[in-house]
Design a protein around this motif. Structure first.
Motif, PDB file in Angstrom:
ATOM      1  N   GLU A   1       0.829  -1.208   0.000  1.00  0.00           N
ATOM      2  CA  GLU A   1       0.000   0.000   0.000  1.00  0.00           C
ATOM      3  C   GLU A   1       0.862   1.256   0.000  1.00  0.00           C
ATOM      4  O   GLU A   1       0.523   2.255  -0.635  1.00  0.00           O
TER       5      GLU A   1
ATOM      6  N   ALA B   1       2.058   1.788  -3.503  1.00  0.00           N
ATOM      7  CA  ALA B   1       0.963   2.275  -4.341  1.00  0.00           C
ATOM      8  C   ALA B   1       0.717   3.766  -4.109  1.00  0.00           C
ATOM      9  O   ALA B   1       0.416   4.507  -5.041  1.00  0.00           O
TER      10      ALA B   1
ATOM     11  N   SER C   1      -4.274  -2.406  -5.500  1.00  0.00           N
ATOM     12  CA  SER C   1      -5.114  -2.128  -4.330  1.00  0.00           C
ATOM     13  C   SER C   1      -6.099  -3.263  -4.057  1.00  0.00           C
ATOM     14  O   SER C   1      -6.627  -3.375  -2.949  1.00  0.00           O
TER      15      SER C   1
END
Length: 480
Positions: A73, A76, A310
């Motif tokens: 995460e 990202a 995601s």
């Protein structure tokens, strides 16, 4: 529940003034500083809604993720900034920490070295010591080989302990280190072939063929003209549309039109049960294409390899996406010169948005269901090597509305089977005629176009803020 009166007051103020970005950022920073990581993450997310392109907010969110060991995460969150010129060095250090957590030691060292070179005040001796340790000692997988590339940076080029400049042989426009005996070069099960099809074997779809010519073929066929405009041969195109519309056939035809090598990559050529093996297979496949340039490298059902990070729960699945992005970028600007990357999918909306960045799959090409004239041309091609009587292809095309190429092939196959039975009984070959195809068409239903268009309509009408699916608008307004 916060037990800090000051933080409670800040949170109440943010609740009363939800659009006050400086206040929300200050609250998030304070939560992060005092170790309320989940609460800080929530506040940084809220601030990111107010300022989607704010690097400081993204950095705070990434740090909250890193401290919670949510390394994928974090990457990202940082990804939109890492590839941009002038990326803040702080983001590079955060990326290094996240990459190290994912086991990407070489890429982490490269990121850390670049960031500290730009801003020495960001030096982190503890992080540097971990990057200098052998990969196995860090609890992560070993790099793919000396000088291996991670998804967020090229091979390390700085002084020890970050590694030296690559010194191996040169091929494919870029240098790489010769593999050591401990890390043998990865091999791929994908094979190089020569396509016997050209665009003459593709019925209709003139707009699609023209887009492929301009993007992929002409830069190789007319290199001087494109070089004058600084345009290199190579690039990526994502073909999307309903199943059976001819995306794979188009890719083969593009290779045949160019006279280039063709590598058809299936999921079995890439995916492996062992962590790290899928990434090595992906890299070996790109290396195969670079050795056989000009080459059309085709990934079918690419959404299985390039899904949104995601949506992924497993870190190693995100690593496949990261490696794919790194290979598309190449080890240097000429690494993929002459490698034409085509990909096909029935579900483009599930593909990670990073793949649509310029330089990757920056051109999305819709492969539509064939219209009546295209259906007639497809039928003509499908029947050209069979004994036929006088044939009215237009009549068959009119009764096969919403049929794609795969459906039409099913019609011809069913008509041929019926005709073979008649020929066996008669003891001679009885040619196909128009009534045979019409009778077969009545027993075959179009497989997927209506369902696909219904799904596409939801995305075009309700999830098209970027305008990526504008090309579909005329199609979804039609009656299906």
């Amino acid at each position: 529940m916060l037990d800090d009166a000051g933080l409670q007051a800040l949170r109440e103020a943010a609740r009363l003034s939800p659009d006050n970005l400086p206040l929300r950022r200050h609250l998030a920073d304070q939560l992060l500083a005092k170790g309320y990581l989940a609460e800080a993450e929530a506040e940084f997310r809220a601030a990111l809604v107010l300022a989607p392109k704010d690097a400081d907010v993204s950095a705070g969110l990434a740090e909250a993720f890193v401290r919670q060991s949510s390394y994928g995460e974090a990457l990202a969150a940082l990804e939109p900034f890492l590839g941009e010129p002038g990326c803040p060095p702080r983001l590079g250090v955060l990326a290094a920490r996240a990459l190290l957590g994912e086991g990407e030691v070489a890429a982490a060292a490269h990121r850390y070295h670049d960031a500290v070179t730009q801003d020495p005040s960001l030096a982190d001796p503890a992080l540097a010591a971990r990057l200098a340790a052998p990969p196995q000692a860090l609890g992560g997988p070993a790099p793919y080989g000396p000088g291996a590339n991670g998804p967020y940076g090229g091979a390390p080029s700085g002084p020890a302990p970050y590694g030296g400049a690559p010194s191996g042989p040169v091929y494919g426009g870029g240098a790489y280190d010769a593999p050591s005996p401990a890390t043998p070069a990865a091999e791929t099960s994908a094979e190089v072939e020569r396509s016997r099809f050209t665009f003459a074997d593709v019925a209709g779809m003139e707009a699609v063929k023209e887009a492929l010519k301009v993007k992929l073929l002409l830069p190789i066929q007319q290199p001087e003209l494109f070089a004058a405009f600084g345009k290199r041969a190579g690039g990526g195109v994502l073909l999307y549309g309903p199943p059976g519309a001819g995306k794979t056939h188009l890719a083969r035809a593009a290779a045949g039109e160019l006279g280039a090598s063709f590598v058809n990559v299936g999921l079995a050529d890439i995916l492996d049960m062992y962590i790290g093996s899928s990434e090595r297979n992906l890299r070996a496949t790109f290396d195969l294409a670079r050795r056989n340039r000009p080459c059309v490298l085709f990934f079918d059902e690419v959404d299985a390899l390039a899904a949104r990070r995601s949506d992924m729960r497993q870190a190693h699945n995100r690593q496949i996406v990261n490696q794919f992005l790194a290979e598309l970028d190449g080890v240097d600007q000429d690494a993929n010169e002459g490698v034409l990357v085509l990909a096909a999918t029935n579900a483009p909306w599930y593909i990670d948005v990073a793949f649509r960045r310029p330089g990757r799959f920056d051109q999305l090409v819709f492969v539509p269901p064939p219209d009546a004239s295209a259906r007639a041309a497809i039928l003509r091609i499908l029947c050209r090597d069979k004994p036929i009587a006088e044939m009215d292809y237009d009549a068959v095309a009119r009764v096969t509305e919403h049929f794609v190429g795969a459906d039409l092939k099913g019609v011809v196959d069913r008509a041929v089977e019926a005709k073979l039975q008649q020929s066996i009984s008669a003891g001679r070959a009885i040619p196909l005629a128009t009534p045979d195809l019409l009778a077969a068409a009545k027993s075959v239903r179009p497989t997927s176009v209506r369902e696909w268009m219904a799904t596409a309509r939801n995305y075009v009408l309700h999830a098209n803020d970027s305008g990526a699916w504008d090309e579909l608008m005329p199609w979804i307004k039609a009656k299906w």
